[in-house]
Design an enzyme around this catalytic site. Structure first.
Site, PDB file in Angstrom:
ATOM      1  N   CYS A  56       3.455   1.716   2.685  1.00  0.00           N
ATOM      2  CA  CYS A  56       4.697   0.965   2.447  1.00  0.00           C
ATOM      3  C   CYS A  56       5.661   1.812   1.621  1.00  0.00           C
ATOM      4  O   CYS A  56       6.862   1.869   1.888  1.00  0.00           O
ATOM      5  CB  CYS A  56       4.412  -0.343   1.705  1.00  0.00           C
ATOM      6  SG  CYS A  56       3.364  -1.495   2.599  1.00  0.00           S
ATOM      7  N   CYS A  86      47.051 -12.124 -11.156  1.00  0.00           N
ATOM      8  CA  CYS A  86      47.476 -11.876  -9.779  1.00  0.00           C
ATOM      9  C   CYS A  86      46.350 -11.221  -8.993  1.00  0.00           C
ATOM     10  O   CYS A  86      45.278 -10.936  -9.520  1.00  0.00           O
ATOM     11  CB  CYS A  86      48.731 -10.998  -9.747  1.00  0.00           C
ATOM     12  SG  CYS A  86      48.462  -9.343 -10.410  1.00  0.00           S
ATOM     13  N   ASP A 124      14.732 -26.913  14.214  1.00  0.00           N
ATOM     14  CA  ASP A 124      16.115 -26.526  14.499  1.00  0.00           C
ATOM     15  C   ASP A 124      16.590 -25.371  13.622  1.00  0.00           C
ATOM     16  O   ASP A 124      17.640 -24.782  13.884  1.00  0.00           O
ATOM     17  CB  ASP A 124      17.062 -27.716  14.278  1.00  0.00           C
ATOM     18  CG  ASP A 124      16.772 -28.879  15.214  1.00  0.00           C
ATOM     19  OD1 ASP A 124      16.503 -28.612  16.396  1.00  0.00           O
ATOM     20  OD2 ASP A 124      16.817 -30.037  14.768  1.00  0.00           O
ATOM     21  N   ASP A 176      21.009 -30.874  18.918  1.00  0.00           N
ATOM     22  CA  ASP A 176      19.641 -31.357  19.078  1.00  0.00           C
ATOM     23  C   ASP A 176      19.744 -32.844  19.435  1.00  0.00           C
ATOM     24  O   ASP A 176      20.773 -33.466  19.181  1.00  0.00           O
ATOM     25  CB  ASP A 176      18.884 -31.150  17.768  1.00  0.00           C
ATOM     26  CG  ASP A 176      17.531 -31.824  17.777  1.00  0.00           C
ATOM     27  OD1 ASP A 176      16.764 -31.590  18.725  1.00  0.00           O
ATOM     28  OD2 ASP A 176      17.258 -32.604  16.849  1.00  0.00           O
ATOM     29  N   CYS A 202       0.843  -1.204   0.000  1.00  0.00           N
ATOM     30  CA  CYS A 202       0.000   0.000   0.000  1.00  0.00           C
ATOM     31  C   CYS A 202       0.876   1.250   0.000  1.00  0.00           C
ATOM     32  O   CYS A 202       2.097   1.177   0.028  1.00  0.00           O
ATOM     33  CB  CYS A 202      -0.926   0.006   1.215  1.00  0.00           C
ATOM     34  SG  CYS A 202      -0.028   0.026   2.780  1.00  0.00           S
ATOM     35  N   CYS A 245      44.716  -8.040 -10.213  1.00  0.00           N
ATOM     36  CA  CYS A 245      43.723  -8.245 -11.276  1.00  0.00           C
ATOM     37  C   CYS A 245      42.350  -8.468 -10.658  1.00  0.00           C
ATOM     38  O   CYS A 245      41.340  -7.962 -11.151  1.00  0.00           O
ATOM     39  CB  CYS A 245      44.087  -9.454 -12.132  1.00  0.00           C
ATOM     40  SG  CYS A 245      45.664  -9.325 -12.986  1.00  0.00           S
ATOM     41  N   ASP A 273      18.635 -31.371  12.744  1.00  0.00           N
ATOM     42  CA  ASP A 273      18.154 -32.003  11.513  1.00  0.00           C
ATOM     43  C   ASP A 273      16.703 -31.686  11.186  1.00  0.00           C
ATOM     44  O   ASP A 273      16.204 -32.096  10.143  1.00  0.00           O
ATOM     45  CB  ASP A 273      18.319 -33.517  11.592  1.00  0.00           C
ATOM     46  CG  ASP A 273      17.328 -34.159  12.570  1.00  0.00           C
ATOM     47  OD1 ASP A 273      16.952 -33.481  13.541  1.00  0.00           O
ATOM     48  OD2 ASP A 273      16.955 -35.323  12.353  1.00  0.00           O
TER      49      ASP A 273
END
Length: 806
Positions: free
Chosen positions: A28, A92, A702, A497, A25, A95, A698
């Site tokens: 924003c 090098c 987590d 965990d 809107c 560069c 996992d």
């Protein structure tokens, strides 16, 4: 003209345009405009809601990163795209700096990182990336560029780079230079084998202008771009030695033999060519991991269509196709076994040395080898979405990224060549004016130019990163970026965990008790609530219900209660299934089964409760789950302790179960009954002491903690969300690989420090020695060539690293 103009002359301005995501809107638009206008140096801001773009007029000193940060601070995001370019002609570290500056000047570029070892540029642009504009900018800087090859195609590698000399060029240069060197060595023994001047000229000229043409071309491009590089130093130095010799030959022609320096210029070019050739060979070995992974891609697959097996190119295989894999063949695509059983060798993908048993329903990874039985599998991923392609992209991305320490090196390299040319000029004038011996002055200035080695500085960090990430990938450790590799070396705390990370993640229902004695009914009701859940505990309940042949009623209004459990309606009753915390919040009286729960928790069991909700909540029963600790978990904790790393268990499980696992493994600290959103807070608390913290997990729950940690380490046996949030992914569900990841990080960082030390020593010691006339151009050229080769060779020592399981 007004006074303000006199006091503040016009500052060059630039226009930036950013696509902004998240605006809905007019308010924003106002918020984005205010945030951008607050950036120092911004003159005008226009934000268009319809096109979702922000246009900014700002002075040239304003960085696009600052504008992007302002947009993000306002609560929105910039749509960014990453483009990868193959850069040719770099020699090098200076560069690298020049190419990066050229790319960052292209409108819309947010950031650009160039890697000398991989000869790749990763360019992050706001909006759609204009490859043509980027390539034009690189070419204007004196180099050539083209879009990098797709990650799912075999890499052409460094061998195709035109800047690397072929072996025959080195050989021809050596053959032409040898007759010039022999008399110089013979002179040390009092032998006069000096060749006629015109013959020296004939031998040195093709080395200087034919085989050494690459240095003139690259040096000229650098000069046109208003900068300098290693090629310019070599071209200036050898031209000075060659020119002095031609002058001496011309002036003293017919007046007896005079000392010429053709051997110095020819040998320097030969040595630099040799150094470049050796460096190229060594650098190709650092990309061995990528080539080994690409070599795993089969070219053809046997597909069963309409009952007939036909061989087709792998690119023609579609998701859902049935592929037939015979014993001894590579699995062509990611697939799921629908018929047959076998042992599959996944060592080159996961680092697991032992074959893995595969049965109906198990997943197969493309590139692994079917050891013994015939398998028929349904394709689940092909092309860029396959596991192997994702691994290659991760490794290539890690090798292309810069470690934070490299940014300091780049700043030094940016002023290196001009400083060296200045020192050479001072050396020339100082010796010439002080002694009157301009021949010696020229030779000393030449020595300064050819011993200077920006190459070693530029290669010190990326070669170590390439070797480290490559050997890690071969052992099943995928490091997402160079920053994760660098940060991991200083990790002092690792938070784990529990479920699926330290335990097998395959819990079983070991006990269930109803408050009213109707145990079968309790199991059926619990199964009804969890019938459509993929949670491991839910699967355990369903397995138990099937095993005991218990009737499972229908449930409605089923929903998950984050971090607590589940809610549902079964047979008209509002039921709640979940943790002790959940029951306490619902004010359920647990006393009828409390002693039994304490007994089960003391045995390391996870206890869930089933209750009827309402004005007067009523306990219906409890369910207890057991999950075996992984055999490698104790070894993982022990190895981390040996590395001086503290271990912390962070789990949502109950105190009894958490304490039993933590004490069994010898963890230093145990945090139990932790809600998913609180895991990140615990990671933050662990970081307060100033220690680097790694989080290992996992699951989806987590992900916030993995992102909050200095280094997130995810198990590939877990969810994609966890792997995206982590900087390191372990291709096997083996927690012992955590210590391996930290170990390879420490070794890689040690190589980076060693390489940078030697690269700086070569220059800090060599340049003054040359300036004071203590090094001949030939010795200086040899030292310069050796410096680059030595840092690459030192990095390659990482390839000998062995994981804890070898």
């Amino acid at each position: 003209m007004n006074t303000a103009t006199l006091l503040h002359p016009a500052v060059p301005t630039r226009e930036w345009s950013f696509p902004v995501e998240g605006m809905t809107c007019a308010s924003c638009v106002l918020r984005v405009e205010k945030s951008l206008a607050a950036v120092p140096g911004v003159a005008d801001v226009t934000v268009n809601l319809a096109t979702e773009a922000a246009t900014v007029q700002a002075d040239a000193s304003v960085k696009p990163e600052a504008l992007q940060a302002a947009i993000e601070k306002a609560g929105y995001s910039v749509a960014a795209q990453t483009l990868e370019l193959q850069i040719e002609g770099m020699t090098c570290a200076s560069c690298v700096g020049r190419v990066e500056k050229a790319l960052k000047r292209v409108p819309g570029v947010v950031n650009a990182e160039v890697n000398l070892a991989t000869e790749r540029a990763q360019v992050r642009m706001a909006g759609s990336a204009d490859a043509a504009a980027l390539i034009a900018a690189v070419e204007k800087a004196g180099y050539t560029a083209k879009p990098a090859i797709e990650a799912d195609q075999p890499s052409s590698g460094l061998a195709s780079s035109p800047k690397l000399p072929d072996w025959w060029q080195v050989a021809v240069a050596a053959v032409l230079s040898f007759p010039l060197v022999v008399p110089m060595v013979a002179d040390l023994f009092g032998l006069d084998w000096m060749l006629p001047g015109w013959l020296q000229l004939a031998l040195a000229t093709p080395v200087q202008f034919w085989l050494g043409a690459r240095f003139y071309k690259a040096g000229w491009k650098a000069l046109r771009a208003g900068a300098g590089n290693m090629d310019l130093l070599v071209a200036l130095g050898t031209s000075a030695g060659y020119g002095l010799s031609v002058y001496q030959l011309w002036v003293h022609s017919g007046h007896g033999m005079t000392h010429l320096y053709f051997e110095a210029s020819a040998v320097v070019i030969t040595l630099v060519l040799l150094g470049k050739w050796l460096e190229g060979r060594a650098k190709r070995q650092t990309t061995e991991a990528i080539r080994a992974l690409n070599a795993l891609r089969p070219e053809h697959a046997r597909v069963r269509r309409a009952g007939v097996d036909v061989d087709v190119p792998v690119a023609a295989v579609k998701v859902g196709d049935l592929v037939v894999i015979r014993p001894g063949e590579r699995v062509p695509v990611d697939a799921e076994v629908v018929e047959g059983a076998s042992q599959v060798d996944e060592s080159l993908i996961t680092g697991e040395s032992l074959p893995v048993a595969k049965h109906v329903g198990d997943k197969l990874t493309g590139g692994s080898v079917n050891a013994e039985g015939l398998l028929i599998a349904r394709t689940i991923a092909v092309g860029a979405e396959s596991t192997l392609s994702r691994i290659v992209r991760l490794v290539e991305s890690a090798q292309a990224k810069k470690a934070p320490i490299q940014r300091l090196v780049d700043r030094v390299s940016g002023v290196f060549v001009p400083v060296v040319i200045g020192i050479a000029a001072i050396t020339l004038l100082g010796w010439g004016l002080a002694t009157g011996d301009w021949e010696a002055a020229i030779l000393n200035a030449v020595a300064v130019l050819v011993i200077a080695c920006p190459c070693a500085l530029g290669l010190a960090t990326p070669t170590a990163i390439m070797a480290g990430t490559g050997v890690a990938a071969r052992h099943g450790i995928l490091i997402k970026d160079a920053e994760a590799l660098e940060v991991a070396h200083s990790v002092k705390v690792v938070a784990f965990d529990k479920t699926g990370t330290l335990t097998e993640g395959k819990p079983e229902l070991v006990a269930f008790e109803a408050a009213d004695g109707q145990h079968a009914a309790l199991l059926g009701t619990a199964a009804a609530i969890q019938a459509n859940s993929e949670h491991p505990l839910a699967r355990a309940v369903m397995d138990a219900a099937r095993r005991d042949q218990v009737g499972v009623p229908m449930a409605s209004d089923v929903r998950a209660v984050a971090g607590r459990g589940m809610a549902a309606t079964v047979r008209g009753r509002a039921l709640r299934l979940g943790s002790t915390r959940f029951m306490e919040e619902l004010r359920v009286d647990l006393s009828p089964l409390k002693s039994r729960a304490i007994e089960l928790e003391s045995q390391g069991r996870t206890v869930s409760w089933l209750a009827e909700a309402g004005d007067r909540p009523r306990l219906l029963g409890l369910l207890a789950f057991g999950d075996a600790v992984k055999p490698s978990a104790a070894k993982a904790v022990r190895r981390l302790r040996d590395l001086g790393v503290k271990t912390v268990l962070v789990t949502g499980d109950n105190r009894g179960s958490a304490r039993m696992v933590g004490e069994q493994l010898g963890m230093d600290e145990i945090e139990s009954e932790v809600l998913p959103e609180d895991k990140a807070n615990i990671v933050g608390r662990l970081k307060l002491g100033g220690d680097r913290v790694a989080m290992v997990g996992d699951g989806i729950n987590d992900a916030p903690a993995l992102a909050a940690a200095d280094v997130g380490i995810a198990m590939s046996t877990g969810t994609d969300v966890a792997m995206h949030a982590a900087g390191i992914t372990l291709m096997r569900g083996n927690p012992a690989l955590v210590a391996d990841a930290i170990d390879i990080s420490r070794r890689s960082y040690a190589k980076i420090r060693q390489n940078l030390f030697w690269a700086f020593v070569y220059n800090v010691v060599g340049i003054p020695l040359a300036a004071f006339g203590l090094l001949s151009p030939v010795i200086a050229g040899a030292a310069m060539a050796f410096s680059s080769v030595s840092v690459v060779t030192n990095a390659l020592m990482l390839r000998r690293w062995k994981g804890s399981e070898e």
